[in-house]
Motif scaffolding. Structure first.
Motif, PDB file in Angstrom:
ATOM      1  N   THR A 283      16.815  14.761  -1.224  1.00 44.91           N
ATOM      2  CA  THR A 283      17.929  15.083  -0.120  1.00 44.91           C
ATOM      3  C   THR A 283      17.483  16.388   0.519  1.00 44.91           C
ATOM      4  O   THR A 283      16.265  16.838   0.093  1.00 44.91           O
ATOM      5  CB  THR A 283      19.151  15.265  -0.771  1.00 44.91           C
ATOM      6  OG1 THR A 283      19.012  16.274  -1.869  1.00 44.91           O
ATOM      7  CG2 THR A 283      19.666  13.998  -1.525  1.00 44.91           C
ATOM      8  N   LEU A 284      18.212  17.039   1.065  1.00 45.86           N
ATOM      9  CA  LEU A 284      17.861  18.292   1.931  1.00 45.86           C
ATOM     10  C   LEU A 284      17.697  19.458   0.997  1.00 45.86           C
ATOM     11  O   LEU A 284      17.119  20.337   1.124  1.00 45.86           O
ATOM     12  CB  LEU A 284      19.122  18.658   2.859  1.00 45.86           C
ATOM     13  CG  LEU A 284      18.727  19.632   4.197  1.00 45.86           C
ATOM     14  CD1 LEU A 284      17.686  19.201   4.830  1.00 45.86           C
ATOM     15  CD2 LEU A 284      19.813  20.084   4.808  1.00 45.86           C
ATOM     16  N   ALA A 285      18.434  19.139  -0.258  1.00 46.37           N
ATOM     17  CA  ALA A 285      18.277  20.515  -1.235  1.00 46.37           C
ATOM     18  C   ALA A 285      17.059  20.201  -1.980  1.00 46.37           C
ATOM     19  O   ALA A 285      16.521  21.336  -2.562  1.00 46.37           O
ATOM     20  CB  ALA A 285      19.303  20.203  -2.330  1.00 46.37           C
ATOM     21  N   ASP A 286      16.056  19.460  -1.802  1.00 45.37           N
ATOM     22  CA  ASP A 286      14.780  19.332  -2.317  1.00 45.37           C
ATOM     23  C   ASP A 286      13.802  19.917  -1.388  1.00 45.37           C
ATOM     24  O   ASP A 286      12.480  19.887  -1.761  1.00 45.37           O
ATOM     25  CB  ASP A 286      14.357  17.587  -2.492  1.00 45.37           C
ATOM     26  CG  ASP A 286      15.291  17.208  -3.758  1.00 45.37           C
ATOM     27  OD1 ASP A 286      15.468  17.824  -4.735  1.00 45.37           O
ATOM     28  OD2 ASP A 286      15.849  15.975  -3.507  1.00 45.37           O
ATOM     29  N   LEU A 287      14.214  20.284  -0.174  1.00 42.96           N
ATOM     30  CA  LEU A 287      13.082  20.942   0.746  1.00 42.96           C
ATOM     31  C   LEU A 287      12.451  22.098   0.154  1.00 42.96           C
ATOM     32  O   LEU A 287      11.227  22.512   0.319  1.00 42.96           O
ATOM     33  CB  LEU A 287      13.753  21.330   2.193  1.00 42.96           C
ATOM     34  CG  LEU A 287      13.937  20.139   3.078  1.00 42.96           C
ATOM     35  CD1 LEU A 287      14.451  20.497   4.724  1.00 42.96           C
ATOM     36  CD2 LEU A 287      12.513  19.445   3.347  1.00 42.96           C
ATOM     37  N   GLY A 306      18.948  26.543   7.393  1.00 42.95           N
ATOM     38  CA  GLY A 306      20.231  27.011   7.735  1.00 42.95           C
ATOM     39  C   GLY A 306      21.248  25.890   7.530  1.00 42.95           C
ATOM     40  O   GLY A 306      22.287  25.969   8.064  1.00 42.95           O
ATOM     41  N   VAL A 307      20.909  24.850   6.597  1.00 39.41           N
ATOM     42  CA  VAL A 307      21.937  23.872   6.436  1.00 39.41           C
ATOM     43  C   VAL A 307      22.150  23.651   5.003  1.00 39.41           C
ATOM     44  O   VAL A 307      21.161  23.674   4.283  1.00 39.41           O
ATOM     45  CB  VAL A 307      21.664  22.436   7.103  1.00 39.41           C
ATOM     46  CG1 VAL A 307      22.630  21.472   6.988  1.00 39.41           C
ATOM     47  CG2 VAL A 307      21.483  22.715   8.723  1.00 39.41           C
ATOM     48  N   GLU A 308      23.519  23.476   4.426  1.00 37.17           N
ATOM     49  CA  GLU A 308      23.627  23.082   3.322  1.00 37.17           C
ATOM     50  C   GLU A 308      24.552  22.080   3.190  1.00 37.17           C
ATOM     51  O   GLU A 308      25.333  21.790   4.006  1.00 37.17           O
ATOM     52  CB  GLU A 308      24.218  24.482   2.442  1.00 37.17           C
ATOM     53  CG  GLU A 308      23.294  25.496   2.321  1.00 37.17           C
ATOM     54  CD  GLU A 308      23.921  26.831   1.481  1.00 37.17           C
ATOM     55  OE1 GLU A 308      25.208  26.830   1.281  1.00 37.17           O
ATOM     56  OE2 GLU A 308      23.285  27.703   1.717  1.00 37.17           O
ATOM     57  N   TYR A 319      14.567  15.329   5.129  1.00 46.43           N
ATOM     58  CA  TYR A 319      13.455  15.384   4.207  1.00 46.43           C
ATOM     59  C   TYR A 319      12.136  14.756   4.319  1.00 46.43           C
ATOM     60  O   TYR A 319      10.734  15.397   4.500  1.00 46.43           O
ATOM     61  CB  TYR A 319      13.819  15.126   2.696  1.00 46.43           C
ATOM     62  CG  TYR A 319      12.773  15.350   1.432  1.00 46.43           C
ATOM     63  CD1 TYR A 319      12.860  16.567   0.942  1.00 46.43           C
ATOM     64  CD2 TYR A 319      11.616  14.504   1.275  1.00 46.43           C
ATOM     65  CE1 TYR A 319      11.919  16.633  -0.086  1.00 46.43           C
ATOM     66  CE2 TYR A 319      10.794  14.468   0.080  1.00 46.43           C
ATOM     67  CZ  TYR A 319      10.955  15.894  -0.316  1.00 46.43           C
ATOM     68  OH  TYR A 319      10.019  16.026  -1.376  1.00 46.43           O
ATOM     69  N   ARG A 320      12.214  13.439   4.886  1.00 45.84           N
ATOM     70  CA  ARG A 320      11.101  12.712   5.180  1.00 45.84           C
ATOM     71  C   ARG A 320      10.274  13.117   6.599  1.00 45.84           C
ATOM     72  O   ARG A 320       8.987  13.224   6.369  1.00 45.84           O
ATOM     73  CB  ARG A 320      11.567  11.223   5.413  1.00 45.84           C
ATOM     74  CG  ARG A 320      11.827  10.546   4.100  1.00 45.84           C
ATOM     75  CD  ARG A 320      11.067  10.525   2.921  1.00 45.84           C
ATOM     76  NE  ARG A 320      11.334   9.919   1.719  1.00 45.84           N
ATOM     77  CZ  ARG A 320      10.723  10.006   0.570  1.00 45.84           C
ATOM     78  NH1 ARG A 320       9.886  10.696   0.407  1.00 45.84           N
ATOM     79  NH2 ARG A 320      11.357   9.383  -0.367  1.00 45.84           N
ATOM     80  N   ILE A 321      11.095  13.535   7.360  1.00 46.32           N
ATOM     81  CA  ILE A 321      10.657  13.953   8.446  1.00 46.32           C
ATOM     82  C   ILE A 321       9.906  15.468   8.321  1.00 46.32           C
ATOM     83  O   ILE A 321       8.404  15.556   8.698  1.00 46.32           O
ATOM     84  CB  ILE A 321      11.601  14.387   9.784  1.00 46.32           C
ATOM     85  CG1 ILE A 321      12.259  13.251  10.163  1.00 46.32           C
ATOM     86  CG2 ILE A 321      11.248  15.290  10.819  1.00 46.32           C
ATOM     87  CD1 ILE A 321      13.479  13.511  11.050  1.00 46.32           C
ATOM     88  N   VAL A 322      10.337  16.258   7.338  1.00 46.44           N
ATOM     89  CA  VAL A 322       9.611  17.489   7.261  1.00 46.44           C
ATOM     90  C   VAL A 322       8.257  17.222   6.236  1.00 46.44           C
ATOM     91  O   VAL A 322       7.289  17.765   6.609  1.00 46.44           O
ATOM     92  CB  VAL A 322      10.389  18.572   6.448  1.00 46.44           C
ATOM     93  CG1 VAL A 322       9.837  19.552   5.778  1.00 46.44           C
ATOM     94  CG2 VAL A 322      11.615  19.011   7.427  1.00 46.44           C
ATOM     95  N   GLN A 323       8.630  16.217   5.384  1.00 46.58           N
ATOM     96  CA  GLN A 323       7.468  15.783   4.343  1.00 46.58           C
ATOM     97  C   GLN A 323       6.114  15.180   5.478  1.00 46.58           C
ATOM     98  O   GLN A 323       4.917  15.726   5.107  1.00 46.58           O
ATOM     99  CB  GLN A 323       7.916  14.954   3.517  1.00 46.58           C
ATOM    100  CG  GLN A 323       6.758  14.550   2.496  1.00 46.58           C
ATOM    101  CD  GLN A 323       7.194  13.217   1.549  1.00 46.58           C
ATOM    102  OE1 GLN A 323       7.959  12.275   2.038  1.00 46.58           O
ATOM    103  NE2 GLN A 323       7.160  13.519   0.385  1.00 46.58           N
ATOM    104  N   GLU A 324       6.589  14.480   6.165  1.00 45.29           N
ATOM    105  CA  GLU A 324       5.459  13.786   7.185  1.00 45.29           C
ATOM    106  C   GLU A 324       4.661  15.061   7.998  1.00 45.29           C
ATOM    107  O   GLU A 324       3.620  15.040   8.174  1.00 45.29           O
ATOM    108  CB  GLU A 324       5.936  12.540   7.922  1.00 45.29           C
ATOM    109  CG  GLU A 324       4.759  12.058   8.689  1.00 45.29           C
ATOM    110  CD  GLU A 324       3.680  11.665   8.234  1.00 45.29           C
ATOM    111  OE1 GLU A 324       2.764  11.320   8.641  1.00 45.29           O
ATOM    112  OE2 GLU A 324       3.940  11.185   6.797  1.00 45.29           O
TER     113      GLU A 324
END
Length: 414
Positions: A283-287, A306-308, A319-324
């Motif tokens: 999830t976003l918390a794993d970034l 800036g998002v929680e 998460y997947r977008i940032v990971q790739e």
């Protein structure tokens, strides 16, 4: 409903799915080979017994007839009942012949009724309608020649017309019902195929995003060992540990994907094989954890989150977008700083930007086919958002995505 239950006129079992529409529309070939299913044998037996029963009920009508006529009635009646077994192969021909017999004779009438019903079920109205009209025409000689009084003629004509129209309507209703069932089955098959295709594409995207990240981490650490064979022992040990951990995680991810592809359910796996566990999706918390892993691998990742508390589905896509994007930066701009910015709020959507210089600071570059960016675009579009990527005038490579975040969180978003 058995898939071979309504085969007609040479439709083989393995051709059923494609041949059924032509059968329903009445375009099947007369006289083709028939392969009956168990249900077909049961239905044909019942139809044969029905024809025989109607013939037996008509026996009292010929008791006062001359002996030669009785003999003709019995022979042609028996032959007509036996010919009912040919109703799937020659439905129209059987109907025409038995109707001609019943234009004067009593006993072929039962087979004639069964033949008319068969034509109404297996042929369109453009064929069954004229056959029914022919049956009404052949009723006229019977009404004029067989009954002994005018009253008998009136009742016989009315009963005959009612019987023909009832059998025709019944057959048309059965045919329409089969068409509806076939149409629903086809729609269900198309929907199932589409669902399987979508699931395969989803698994392929997950496999690419996860394994590409792990493998690129392996390549980065291995490249560092290659370029710095004289590094301190602690650094070499740390790199070897990272390689081992990422290889273990890659195998675990691959095992999970294979388990999904095989659709292993409890009780279906081979004896002694452990069921594939399902790990929680990121999830976003794993970034921050993802950024930390990249920093340990030597990347300069600057994360601005800036998002929680985003919904689970939205957070997983981000998460997947940032990971790739980080994987691509690691491949093509290793050692260069990468800026990741995630911002947005409920009701307005969430945007994510990943920026990095176009050129690497060192010579190590990991090959790639560009499939990851295509998969990210598809992922964003499926989520109702958009994604763009490419070089900027400032000499950077930018991946920018926007995903919707509804004001009200639905069950799918969660």
């Amino acid at each position: 409903m058995d898939v071979t239950a309504h085969q007609d006129d040479g439709v083989h079992a393995h051709e059923y799915r494609w041949a059924l529409p032509s059968v329903l529309l009445g375009d099947a070939r007369e006289g083709g080979r028939v392969r009956r299913s168990t249900r077909d044998w049961i239905v044909d037996t019942l139809m044969f017994l029905l024809a025989c029963g109607l013939t037996v009920l008509s026996l009292p009508e010929i008791q006062n007839a001359p002996a030669p006529l009785q003999t003709a009635e019995q022979i042609l009646g028996a032959l007509s009942c036996a010919a009912v077994w040919l109703r799937r192969r020659w439905p129209v021909g059987l109907a025409v012949v038995t109707m001609l017999f019943s234009s004067y004779l009593e006993l072929p009438g039962g087979a004639s009724v069964v033949a008319l019903f068969t034509v109404a079920v297996h042929r369109p109205f453009k064929i069954s309608g004229p056959v029914a009209l022919f049956s009404l025409v052949t009723l006229a000689p019977y009404v004029l020649l067989r009954p002994r009084t005018e009253l008998d003629r009136g009742w016989t004509a009315a009963l005959g017309v009612a019987l023909v129209l009832t059998v025709l309507a019944w057959g048309i209703v059965v045919r329409a019902r089969r068409q509806v069932i076939w149409s629903l089955r086809q729609q269900a098959e198309v929907a199932a195929d589409e669902a399987r295709r979508s699931e395969r594409e989803r698994i392929a995207r997950e496999m690419h995003d996860v394994l590409a990240h792990r493998v690129s981490m392996l390549s980065l650490h291995a490249g560092a060992l290659e370029f710095r064979p004289d590094a301190p022992t602690e650094e070499i040990a740390r790199a070897a540990s990272a390689i081992r951990n990422n290889a273990h995680l890659a195998l675990q991810d691959l095992r999970e994907v294979i388990g999904v592809l095989r659709a292993v359910r409890p009780g279906d796996q081979d004896e002694g094989e452990e069921p594939v566990p399902e790990r929680p999706q990121p999830t976003l918390a794993d970034l921050p954890k993802l950024a930390g892993e990249c920093r340990l691998a030597g990347m300069d990742v600057r994360l601005t989150l800036g998002v929680e508390d985003a919904p689970e589905g939205l957070g997983r896509n981000l998460y997947r977008i940032v990971q790739e994007a980080l994987t691509n930066a690691r491949k093509h701009a290793g050692g260069a700083p990468v800026a990741v910015t995630v911002a947005g709020r409920r009701g307005k959507g969430v945007s994510v930007e990943v920026r990095n210089p176009l050129r690497a600071r060192h010579g190590l570059r990991i090959p790639g086919a560009g499939a990851g960016l295509i998969g990210l675009t598809e992922r964003a579009e499926l989520a109702g958002g958009r994604l763009e990527h490419g070089p900027t005038p400032e000499g950077e490579f930018l991946v920018r995505a926007w995903l919707p975040w509804p004001a009200k969180t639905t069950r799918e978003d969660a």
